[in-house]
Scaffold this motif. Sequence first.
Motif, short mmCIF file in Angstrom:
data_model
loop_
_atom_site.label_atom_id
_atom_site.label_comp_id
_atom_site.label_asym_id
_atom_site.label_seq_id
_atom_site.Cartn_x
_atom_site.Cartn_y
_atom_site.Cartn_z
N PHE A 23 0.84 -1.19 0.00
CA PHE A 23 0.00 0.00 0.00
C PHE A 23 0.88 1.25 0.00
CE2 PHE A 23 -2.49 3.40 1.85
CZ PHE A 23 -3.72 3.26 1.21
N THR A 24 1.94 1.22 0.79
CA THR A 24 2.85 2.36 0.87
C THR A 24 3.51 2.63 -0.48
OG1 THR A 24 3.25 1.93 3.21
CG2 THR A 24 4.85 3.32 2.08
N LEU A 25 3.93 1.59 -1.16
CA LEU A 25 4.55 1.75 -2.47
C LEU A 25 3.55 2.35 -3.46
CD1 LEU A 25 6.94 1.36 -4.36
CD2 LEU A 25 6.13 -0.97 -4.77
N GLN A 26 2.33 1.86 -3.46
CA GLN A 26 1.31 2.39 -4.36
C GLN A 26 0.99 3.84 -3.99
OE1 GLN A 26 -1.81 -0.34 -5.22
NE2 GLN A 26 -3.13 1.21 -6.11
N TYR A 119 -6.55 3.91 -1.85
CA TYR A 119 -7.43 2.90 -1.29
C TYR A 119 -8.48 2.44 -2.32
CZ TYR A 119 -10.62 0.52 1.86
OH TYR A 119 -11.42 -0.41 2.46
N LYS A 120 -8.96 3.36 -3.15
CA LYS A 120 -9.95 3.00 -4.16
C LYS A 120 -9.37 2.03 -5.19
CE LYS A 120 -12.65 7.25 -3.96
NZ LYS A 120 -12.98 8.49 -4.66
N GLN A 121 -8.08 2.13 -5.47
CA GLN A 121 -7.44 1.31 -6.49
C GLN A 121 -6.68 0.11 -5.93
OE1 GLN A 121 -7.58 1.99 -9.89
NE2 GLN A 121 -9.09 3.52 -9.32
N PHE A 122 -6.43 0.10 -4.64
CA PHE A 122 -5.56 -0.93 -4.05
C PHE A 122 -6.19 -2.30 -4.09
CE2 PHE A 122 -3.73 -3.27 -0.43
CZ PHE A 122 -2.41 -3.23 -0.81
N GLU A 123 -5.37 -3.27 -4.50
CA GLU A 123 -5.78 -4.67 -4.47
C GLU A 123 -4.76 -5.43 -3.64
OE1 GLU A 123 -6.55 -6.42 -8.27
OE2 GLU A 123 -7.65 -4.67 -8.97
N PRO A 124 -5.22 -6.07 -2.55
CA PRO A 124 -4.29 -6.83 -1.71
C PRO A 124 -3.58 -7.91 -2.50
CG PRO A 124 -6.42 -6.59 -0.65
CD PRO A 124 -6.58 -6.10 -2.06
N ALA A 125 -2.35 -8.19 -2.09
CA ALA A 125 -1.55 -9.21 -2.76
C ALA A 125 -0.76 -9.98 -1.71
CB ALA A 125 -0.60 -8.56 -3.75
N VAL A 126 -0.29 -11.14 -2.09
CA VAL A 126 0.54 -11.95 -1.20
C VAL A 126 1.90 -11.25 -1.07
CG1 VAL A 126 1.70 -14.17 -0.93
CG2 VAL A 126 -0.62 -14.07 -1.87
N PRO A 127 2.37 -11.03 0.15
CA PRO A 127 3.65 -10.35 0.30
C PRO A 127 4.80 -11.23 -0.18
CG PRO A 127 2.89 -11.13 2.43
CD PRO A 127 1.78 -11.40 1.44
N ALA A 128 5.61 -10.70 -1.06
CA ALA A 128 6.74 -11.46 -1.57
C ALA A 128 8.06 -10.78 -1.23
CB ALA A 128 6.60 -11.60 -3.09
N THR A 129 8.00 -9.85 -0.29
CA THR A 129 9.21 -9.14 0.12
C THR A 129 9.45 -9.36 1.61
OG1 THR A 129 8.02 -7.12 0.71
CG2 THR A 129 8.76 -7.31 -1.57
N THR A 130 10.65 -9.11 2.02
CA THR A 130 10.98 -9.22 3.44
C THR A 130 10.13 -8.24 4.25
OG1 THR A 130 13.24 -9.83 2.87
CG2 THR A 130 12.86 -9.05 5.12
N ASP A 131 9.96 -7.02 3.72
CA ASP A 131 9.14 -6.02 4.41
C ASP A 131 7.73 -6.55 4.65
OD1 ASP A 131 11.38 -4.46 4.12
OD2 ASP A 131 10.48 -3.05 2.72
N GLY A 132 7.14 -7.15 3.61
CA GLY A 132 5.79 -7.68 3.74
C GLY A 132 5.71 -8.79 4.78
N LEU A 133 6.71 -9.64 4.80
CA LEU A 133 6.72 -10.73 5.79
C LEU A 133 6.90 -10.20 7.20
CD1 LEU A 133 8.80 -13.38 3.81
CD2 LEU A 133 6.33 -13.34 4.21
N VAL A 134 7.75 -9.20 7.35
CA VAL A 134 7.95 -8.61 8.68
C VAL A 134 6.66 -7.95 9.17
CG1 VAL A 134 9.16 -6.77 9.94
CG2 VAL A 134 10.43 -8.34 8.47
N TYR A 135 5.99 -7.20 8.29
CA TYR A 135 4.74 -6.57 8.69
C TYR A 135 3.64 -7.59 8.94
CZ TYR A 135 6.16 -1.74 8.47
OH TYR A 135 6.77 -0.55 8.75
N ALA A 136 3.67 -8.71 8.22
CA ALA A 136 2.71 -9.79 8.49
C ALA A 136 2.95 -10.35 9.89
CB ALA A 136 2.85 -10.90 7.45
N GLY A 137 4.21 -10.59 10.21
CA GLY A 137 4.54 -11.08 11.56
C GLY A 137 4.17 -10.08 12.63
N GLY A 138 4.42 -8.81 12.36
CA GLY A 138 4.05 -7.77 13.33
C GLY A 138 2.55 -7.68 13.52
N GLY A 139 1.82 -7.75 12.42
CA GLY A 139 0.36 -7.71 12.52
C GLY A 139 -0.18 -8.89 13.30
N PHE A 140 0.38 -10.08 13.06
CA PHE A 140 -0.02 -11.26 13.80
C PHE A 140 0.27 -11.07 15.29
CE2 PHE A 140 0.84 -15.30 15.87
CZ PHE A 140 -0.30 -16.03 15.54
N ALA A 141 1.50 -10.64 15.60
CA ALA A 141 1.90 -10.49 17.00
C ALA A 141 1.03 -9.49 17.74
CB ALA A 141 3.38 -10.09 17.08
N VAL A 142 0.73 -8.37 17.10
CA VAL A 142 -0.06 -7.32 17.76
C VAL A 142 -1.48 -7.81 18.03
CG1 VAL A 142 -1.14 -5.06 17.41
CG2 VAL A 142 1.30 -5.38 16.94
#
Length: 164
Positions: A23-26, A119-142
């Motif tokens: 989302f940040t990149l977009q 937000y109107k144009q954003f389409e979720p995607a599977v994270p394929a970057t380290t950043d995405g995996l770290v934020y996934a882990g952070g979201g899970f932990a929180v």
Amino acid sequence: MGRFLAFLLGIAGAVLGSQAPGFTLQYMQNLQGQIDALEQVVEEFDANVAEYDYTRSQALTECASATGLLVPLCGAYVSAVERYELLTAHLAELDAVDGMVRPLILARTQIPDVTESVYKQFEPAVPATTDGLVYAGGGFAVLWGGASFLFGLLGAIFGRGRYA
């Protein structure tokens, strides 16, 4: 039951968190597009005022005291220049930090109309970057940690059998 619900909330947090870098990149791409569009107007303004030996700052100061027909003309240029400077500074702030930190900066300093546009144009995607995996882990932990704490607290207050 509480542990299962906490786990489900953790999974939801992982899914949501993993989208932050994308989302940040977009958002940054949208921001750059808006800057590019305004840049033409600002460059034209700068060139026009330079013909009269004015700087951008001097011309904007003079626009502040404009009257008559100059009010709407100056108003449009002042708005375009201010927006250009705001967006350029915001993009520079995001560019200056590591990709891992950008979603946090964006959460703190977003520009609402740009965020809404993305937000109107954003389409979720599977994270394929380290950043995405770290934020996934952070979201899970929180969310998992918060839900586990809340359900544990409720279990302690109301009896372990109901919420544990």
